[in-house]
Design an enzyme around this catalytic site. Sequence first.
Site, PDB file in Angstrom:
ATOM      1  N   LYS A   1      52.566  38.050  40.773  1.00 46.70           N
ATOM      2  CA  LYS A   1      51.453  38.612  41.558  1.00 46.70           C
ATOM      3  C   LYS A   1      50.855  37.495  42.402  1.00 46.70           C
ATOM      4  CE  LYS A   1      46.620  40.218  40.986  1.00 46.70           C
ATOM      5  NZ  LYS A   1      45.587  40.755  40.094  1.00 46.70           N
TER       6      LYS A   1
ATOM      7  N   ASP B   1      41.035  37.726  45.701  1.00 40.39           N
ATOM      8  CA  ASP B   1      40.728  39.082  45.258  1.00 40.39           C
ATOM      9  C   ASP B   1      39.215  39.319  45.283  1.00 40.39           C
ATOM     10  OD1 ASP B   1      40.655  41.573  44.146  1.00 40.39           O
ATOM     11  OD2 ASP B   1      41.256  40.953  42.124  1.00 40.39           O
TER      12      ASP B   1
ATOM     13  N   LYS C   1      33.922  43.310  43.863  1.00 40.31           N
ATOM     14  CA  LYS C   1      33.506  42.616  42.649  1.00 40.31           C
ATOM     15  C   LYS C   1      32.064  42.134  42.810  1.00 40.31           C
ATOM     16  CE  LYS C   1      38.006  40.692  41.328  1.00 40.31           C
ATOM     17  NZ  LYS C   1      38.143  41.358  40.020  1.00 40.31           N
TER      18      LYS C   1
ATOM     19  N   ASP D   1      44.035  34.166  41.933  1.00 43.37           N
ATOM     20  CA  ASP D   1      44.651  35.443  41.583  1.00 43.37           C
ATOM     21  C   ASP D   1      46.123  35.506  42.014  1.00 43.37           C
ATOM     22  OD1 ASP D   1      44.363  37.834  40.219  1.00 43.37           O
ATOM     23  OD2 ASP D   1      43.635  38.962  41.951  1.00 43.37           O
TER      24      ASP D   1
ATOM     25  N   ASP E   1      40.074  47.504  43.131  1.00 41.64           N
ATOM     26  CA  ASP E   1      40.137  46.209  42.445  1.00 41.64           C
ATOM     27  C   ASP E   1      41.322  46.125  41.485  1.00 41.64           C
ATOM     28  OD1 ASP E   1      39.395  43.655  41.812  1.00 41.64           O
ATOM     29  OD2 ASP E   1      37.656  44.208  40.587  1.00 41.64           O
TER      30      ASP E   1
ATOM     31  N   GLU F   1      44.334  46.012  42.199  1.00 37.05           N
ATOM     32  CA  GLU F   1      45.294  45.855  43.296  1.00 37.05           C
ATOM     33  C   GLU F   1      46.588  45.162  42.883  1.00 37.05           C
ATOM     34  OE1 GLU F   1      43.030  43.728  42.559  1.00 37.05           O
ATOM     35  OE2 GLU F   1      44.203  41.880  42.602  1.00 37.05           O
TER      36      GLU F   1
ATOM     37  N   ARG G   1      48.500  45.567  40.279  1.00 39.05           N
ATOM     38  CA  ARG G   1      49.535  46.506  39.856  1.00 39.05           C
ATOM     39  C   ARG G   1      50.108  47.268  41.038  1.00 39.05           C
ATOM     40  NH1 ARG G   1      45.390  49.172  35.739  1.00 39.05           N
ATOM     41  NH2 ARG G   1      44.609  47.044  35.898  1.00 39.05           N
TER      42      ARG G   1
HETATM   43  N1  BES Z   1      42.457  39.762  39.404  1.00 40.38           N
HETATM   44  C1  BES Z   1      41.749  40.678  38.596  1.00 40.38           C
HETATM   45  C2  BES Z   1      41.826  40.357  37.099  1.00 40.38           C
HETATM   46  C3  BES Z   1      41.238  39.044  36.641  1.00 40.38           C
HETATM   47  C4  BES Z   1      39.966  39.003  36.074  1.00 40.38           C
HETATM   48  C5  BES Z   1      41.937  37.872  36.741  1.00 40.38           C
HETATM   49  C6  BES Z   1      39.432  37.820  35.626  1.00 40.38           C
HETATM   50  C7  BES Z   1      41.417  36.682  36.285  1.00 40.38           C
HETATM   51  C8  BES Z   1      40.159  36.655  35.734  1.00 40.38           C
HETATM   52  C9  BES Z   1      42.320  42.075  38.795  1.00 40.38           C
HETATM   53  O1  BES Z   1      42.785  42.347  40.063  1.00 40.38           O
HETATM   54  C10 BES Z   1      41.211  43.049  38.524  1.00 40.38           C
HETATM   55  O2  BES Z   1      40.264  43.049  39.247  1.00 40.38           O
HETATM   56  N2  BES Z   1      41.378  43.870  37.500  1.00 40.38           N
HETATM   57  C11 BES Z   1      40.407  44.845  37.132  1.00 40.38           C
HETATM   58  C12 BES Z   1      41.129  46.134  36.804  1.00 40.38           C
HETATM   59  C13 BES Z   1      40.245  47.329  36.655  1.00 40.38           C
HETATM   60  C14 BES Z   1      39.599  47.675  37.989  1.00 40.38           C
HETATM   61  C15 BES Z   1      41.062  48.490  36.160  1.00 40.38           C
HETATM   62  C16 BES Z   1      39.600  44.336  35.936  1.00 40.38           C
HETATM   63  O3  BES Z   1      40.177  43.646  35.072  1.00 40.38           O
HETATM   64  O4  BES Z   1      38.417  44.584  35.902  1.00 40.38           O
HETATM   65 ZN    ZN Z   2      43.449  40.739  41.114  1.00 38.65          ZN
HETATM   66 MN    MN Z   3      41.300  42.976  41.388  1.00 42.65          MN
END
Ligand code: BES
Ligand code: ZN
Ligand code: MN
Length: 495
Positions: free
Chosen positions: A265, A270, A277, A288, A347, A349, A351
């Site tokens: 990825k 992000d 966020k 990210d 968010d 994204e 996946r």
């Molecule tokens: N890049 C983030 C996940 C992340 C969080 C990486 C903290 C490193 C540290 C990912 O894209 C994300 O935002 N995931 C969301 C998914 C949710 C919206 C289903 C999350 O984990 O909140």
């Molecule tokens: Zn992300």
């Molecule tokens: Mn995200």
Amino acid sequence: MKITVETGDFRQKETDAVLIPMLEDDFHNELFLAADASLDGRIQAFLNLGDFKGKPKTTSVLYTNGAMTTPRIILVGLGIYTELNAEKVRQIAGHTARYLRDMGLKSVTVPIPPETQDDWAQAAVEASLLSLYEFKQHKTQSDKDDGDNKSLDSMTFLVGSDAEKSQIEPIVERGETIANGTILARDLSNQPGNHLTPTQLAEKAEEVAEAVGLNCTVFDKPTLEEKGFRTLLAVAQGSAEDPRFIILEYTPESEGHETVALVGKGITFDTGGISLKSGKGMDEMKHDMSGAAAVLGAMQVIGQLKPDVRVIGIIATTENMPGSTAIKPGDVVTSYGGKTIEIMNTDAEGRLILADALGWTAQYNPNGVVDLATLTGAVITCLGHIAAGAMGTDDALMEKIKKAAEKTHERVWELPLWDDYDEGVKSKVADVQNIGDGTSGTIAGAAFLKKFAEGYPWVHLDIAGTAWGMKGSSYIPEGASGYGVRLLVQLVEDW
Ligand code: BES
Ligand code: ZN
Ligand code: MN
């Protein structure tokens, strides 16, 4: 720092310090005896005081006052022999290298006992180099010189014979190669989003491929449109930066080898997109793309070590930005493979871009596919910054990954991916939706990816916790850890 191997007697080496490794349960190794004799029994007298016990991560400096060419003998505690293992060696080597640097030493000599295990020697090399890592690229020169800008420049491994030298030299080289791959990954992850755009990441991949002899193909935006990478394009559509899709190929010379694909990825920043966020800690989202960094770092090493397995490195890279052209919650997009996705949260994204990447990967008929992604915050809640969450569709591949994780101490912990979890990613309007049902967030991410990782054995590693903030280890600094490079290289080498 440069690491070299030499033959000779440590008592005659021009060096800032000679390190004598000391076991807690047996002080009287040959090196100790030789050093002690040269110093008229002063080390033994020192030990008799009980000031140094050989505990791991302890050191004692003794000054030779002209009795040897080196001005210092440094005793390095290794702990109890039966408790030593590769990870302990890494911890001790990392601790010692930092200690020597902070003392202001420039060159040190480490006599290597002939019975030293290869994997311990490699571990010592890797950890020494990794412990000294700093990311100072954006400090101006004056600021750099301001603080304690000390550097340990050279470490010499000293062996007794040419035969030992030719045995240990390739191990040192391997350790250096693997450390450099990890350092590349750290540099990329630490790089701010404005200094590492998807275009710049692709340029870096081309540079690495050129340097180590890999095939590299980069798809630009028009090519992605033509080939139907619709979910990658969907995530990218809110950004002024164009996305890229990067394919690195290593093919061994031998016939009949198997194929492994490593998928990363690569979100260079992000923001969350329209599902923005919160501000706190958002700067960290520059990392990210740590999955992509691990893949690129591992591919650099693989190009150099030339294992007997074909390896395809695949990186999908874009920014995730809000804006008038960005994807919105409720939008439906079609993936590379043709499945439709309802975007419930922009968010989630990672996946989305991996859906296209995993779909693309099938054409290589891989015998195993591992994807690495900073996919969910939930994995940090679950496993902290200690282990990556591992989920997949193939027990044999999972076992291989667990073994490589054990050896490298880049830990993984398997979470279930039973079909029961499929329910959570069902959508009312499309084939699948991208956030799950609000429970088991890390598994929901994997359950989503599983729909696109079809036709090959597959394991997903959620590295959101391990790629960043893995402090507390002597050879891993604050910020980016470079997690995954050593694990992937081990996996491929043991394949
Ligand atoms: N890049 C983030 C996940 C992340 C969080 C990486 C903290 C490193 C540290 C990912 O894209 C994300 O935002 N995931 C969301 C998914 C949710 C919206 C289903 C999350 O984990 O909140
Ligand atoms: Zn992300
Ligand atoms: Mn995200």
